[in-house]
Design a protein around this motif. Structure first.
Motif, short mmCIF file in Angstrom:
data_model
loop_
_atom_site.label_atom_id
_atom_site.label_comp_id
_atom_site.label_asym_id
_atom_site.label_seq_id
_atom_site.Cartn_x
_atom_site.Cartn_y
_atom_site.Cartn_z
N CYS A 34 0.83 -1.22 0.00
CA CYS A 34 0.00 0.00 0.00
C CYS A 34 0.86 1.26 0.00
CB CYS A 34 -0.92 0.02 1.21
SG CYS A 34 -2.17 -1.29 1.25
N ASN A 37 2.79 1.60 -3.41
CA ASN A 37 1.87 2.00 -4.48
C ASN A 37 1.36 3.42 -4.29
OD1 ASN A 37 2.15 -0.51 -5.63
ND2 ASN A 37 0.18 -1.31 -4.92
N GLY A 38 1.05 3.76 -3.03
CA GLY A 38 0.54 5.11 -2.75
C GLY A 38 1.57 6.18 -3.05
N THR A 41 2.22 6.35 -6.91
CA THR A 41 1.11 6.94 -7.66
C THR A 41 1.04 8.44 -7.46
OG1 THR A 41 -0.19 4.90 -7.47
CG2 THR A 41 -1.38 6.92 -8.01
N THR A 55 -7.83 11.62 -4.68
CA THR A 55 -8.35 10.28 -4.99
C THR A 55 -7.27 9.23 -4.78
OG1 THR A 55 -9.95 11.13 -6.58
CG2 THR A 55 -9.33 8.82 -6.81
N SER A 56 -6.05 9.54 -5.20
CA SER A 56 -4.93 8.62 -5.00
C SER A 56 -4.66 8.41 -3.51
CB SER A 56 -3.66 9.15 -5.68
OG SER A 56 -3.82 9.19 -7.08
N ASP A 59 -7.41 6.19 -2.02
CA ASP A 59 -7.20 4.78 -2.38
C ASP A 59 -6.12 4.16 -1.50
OD1 ASP A 59 -9.11 4.99 -4.35
OD2 ASP A 59 -7.68 5.23 -6.00
N ASP A 62 -7.47 3.65 2.11
CA ASP A 62 -8.35 2.50 2.21
C ASP A 62 -7.56 1.19 2.12
OD1 ASP A 62 -10.41 4.30 2.36
OD2 ASP A 62 -11.06 4.05 0.28
N CYS A 63 -6.49 1.20 1.33
CA CYS A 63 -5.63 0.02 1.20
C CYS A 63 -4.97 -0.29 2.54
CB CYS A 63 -4.59 0.26 0.12
SG CYS A 63 -3.44 -1.10 -0.17
#
Length: 227
Positions: A34, A37-38, A41, A55-56, A59, A62-63
């Motif tokens: 998470c 990736n976070g 991104t 939004t990123s 996400d 939440d991950c």
């Protein structure tokens, strides 16, 4: 445009992650995926669209929430300050100024004056990866490169404010002051997060002096304060 905000987010995120990891196992595959990736991104987007950035972040939040860990770097006051509904609504009020043409001109001007934002984000991401890979909380030796990053972030924040003030003087005379308030509020939230985690003074001691303005938001746009 949002370089300083993302730098502040990175700073409080990796410092909190490192501290909690020293107390409990935060290096689970779920959490690491998470975070990686976070960070990738958010920084790869180099976006001037606040909705896309938020939004990123949502996400990624939440991950991490599914990983059963005691610290979620994407659910801090810093993130909530950047991405509050009120903030995003205020940002959209300035859409006449923050259009593609004006933003491009501002980025070109500020990159020339302050250095490439792309390089800045690459340096920030490299620092995050190094700190996240550290075995313990003693990562002071990994922060030397942050001096240049903090200098560039401060320059970009001031340049963006001044550029929007100039380019949108007629259409939106408060566009620049919104950018200033946005950055000052982000740094204020970052300091509140670091205080809550209990490491604000520690971070201030180990970060290069070029970053010290981040612990006094009023200093960001005011040369009267000592550096």
């Amino acid at each position: 445009m949002f370089g300083l905000a993302l730098t502040a987010l990175l700073l409080v995120g990796v410092s909190g992650n490192s501290m909690f990891r020293s107390l409990q196992n935060m290096n689970t595959p779920c959490f690491k995926k998470c975070i990686d990736n976070g960070n990738t991104t958010i920084h790869d987007e180099l976006s001037d669209d606040l909705d896309r950035i938020c939004t990123s972040m949502a996400d990624a939040r939440d991950c991490v929430a599914k990983c059963n860990v005691p610290f979620n770097p994407f659910d801090m006051k810093t993130v909530r300050s950047i991405c509050s509904e009120e903030r995003r609504a205020d940002f959209k009020k300035h859409s006449a100024c923050y259009n593609e043409q004006v933003v491009y001109a501002t980025n070109e001007r500020c990159d020339k004056m302050c250095g490439s934002t792309e390089k800045m984000f690459e340096d920030v991401q490299r620092t995050a990866i190094t700190i996240n890979a550290a075995k313990d909380f003693d990562f002071s030796g990994h922060l030397d490169s942050m001096g240049e990053v903090c200098t560039m972030a401060k320059c970009h924040a001031r340049c963006s404010r001044d550029s929007f003030n100039e380019l949108c003087r007629q259409s939106d005379p408060t566009a620049g002051s919104f950018i200033q308030q946005f950055n000052e509020d982000t740094l204020t939230a970052m300091n509140e997060d670091l205080k809550e985690i209990g490491i604000r003074e520690f971070m201030k001691r180990i970060l290069p002096k070029e970053c010290h303005y981040m612990f006094n938001p009023a200093q960001l746009f005011n040369d009267m304060y000592p550096h």
